[in-house]
Design an enzyme around this catalytic site. Sequence first.
Site, short mmCIF file in Angstrom:
data_model
loop_
_atom_site.label_atom_id
_atom_site.label_comp_id
_atom_site.label_asym_id
_atom_site.label_seq_id
_atom_site.Cartn_x
_atom_site.Cartn_y
_atom_site.Cartn_z
N GLU A 1 -4.30 -1.36 6.34
CA GLU A 1 -3.06 -2.13 6.40
C GLU A 1 -1.85 -1.22 6.20
OE1 GLU A 1 -0.98 -5.87 3.96
OE2 GLU A 1 -2.62 -4.71 3.07
N LYS B 1 -0.20 -10.95 10.79
CA LYS B 1 -0.82 -11.60 9.65
C LYS B 1 -0.37 -13.05 9.53
CE LYS B 1 -1.53 -10.92 4.65
NZ LYS B 1 -1.16 -10.10 3.48
N CYS C 1 -5.36 -7.78 4.64
CA CYS C 1 -5.20 -7.91 3.19
C CYS C 1 -5.99 -9.12 2.68
CB CYS C 1 -3.72 -8.01 2.85
SG CYS C 1 -3.33 -7.93 1.08
#
Length: 529
Positions: free
Chosen positions: A289, A356, A406
């Site tokens: 990430e 995301k 994440c």
Amino acid sequence: MRPSRKADGLVALAPAAFASAGLLAAAMPGRIGWWPLLFVGLTPLLFSVLHARPVRSLLAGWLFGLVYHLALLYWILIVLGRYGGLPLNLSLPALVLLAAYMACFPAMGCFVMGLAVSRHGNRHYSAAALVWTAPVAWVGCEYLRAVLFTGFPWMDLGYGLFGQPMLIQAADLGGHHLLTFTLVLTNSLVAAGLDRLRRPAYPSRQARWPLLAAMAMLVATSGYSLARYQAVDAALAQARQARVAVIQGNIDQAVKWSQSTKAATVDTYLRLSQRVVREEDAHLVIWPETALPFYPQRDPLANRLTAFTTADNVWLLTGTPLITVAAREDGAEQERYWNGALLLGPGGQVGGEYAKRHLVPFGEYVPLRRWLPFLQPLVADIGDFSEGARQKPLILGAMRLGMLICYESIFPDIARESVDQGANLLVNITNDAWYGRSSAPYQSMAMTVLRAVENRRTLVRAANTGISGFVDPLGRITAQTELFVEAAQTAPVPLLELDTVFGRGGHWFGMICAVLAFLLVVVRRMRRL
């Protein structure tokens, strides 16, 4: 003045709450991680609920939850203090408030149990009622914790079994919530057994049937796990494979976004990547990430990535911030920012992007910014990211990549929806440097393992400072890195494409338990009217 009877009752329940909190905290991944405690750790709390009024059961559950989550989430102090810059007199109250909120859910579960098994007013209630009410109420409350206020389903009880592949195969039926259900069911059976020793005349013949049914379910679940393990293992031997590499750059979080070090960051990732491509023939290289500490659309350093993918004829999947520009109604330009992933190939080919979907509150955006302007000074350095939409997997030859950035990996529905869209390989890119050398990276990895089992897909994980690694569809961690070291690992990953009950409807298991727990409360209330 003599304390009230209610206070006396709570003091009597406190040792049981503390005992369960300590046992379960020791069972979870991290410093101790002795998983067998999961089968008995909840027993002291359940046994105390069996002999307490509902309100006292609620208070005991809250006390348990407070102590347990303080022990489980202590790493919040590292996140807020070391990297967030908050002094202890602010970060410690924040931890306590979070733990107090998390404690409300086991408190609600214990209250429901207390309503079901309370002998006050009805002497026929017995531990047999607890055996089935406890897992339903517990899982139902875990589900609510996962969906209320954006959700924070951190380390639900079933995740503690992540390191025991033979015990977690039933997750492809009802997800990790089914594992929690069986663990609480086991604990409630132990509590019922202790109650049997305390009252030899109990239980009656009628009350034995729920106990026998619970034992039968545990046997059936264990048998299914064994059979399913063997079947999936055989299928893996026939599955197509691709060679994938994960790169762990170990970039210091304190300097990660510094303009003076971004070129050195790219150098680190390229050096590690070139080695695995040239020596181990990786088809796809995955960086963590925000491995790129810049917007690739606006920084010439992005040309070095194109040079790498072209010279080595390889594909690169990297975490990166993304930016888009759109025209507003008034003609002005509006920029939007995303925490994303970018798939790059030889010659500068762009294989796709992912934004995301589930952002971290106060980490990647400010919730209720319009109504809470006084929070702005506290979050001046937080990226104002936009929320991505549901999208199809990134396609690379035979690989269809379902992305999890994440802590999206702790939300089962995101992985399930990716598989439903056709993903045959799950990819989790993350930056766990925020957690320091705490239990959090181990807990994060544990939750990721269950996404592989629930969906019967291989999962590849790339983390900035670890833990990176590979998880097969049986939940076996076939390779993983140490924390805070540079690492580059390559492995053949099976592209298994099995359907699961969880994918078709088993993901509703937690919600069903929540509805049943609510109905139990309603029925008990109506009987009292």
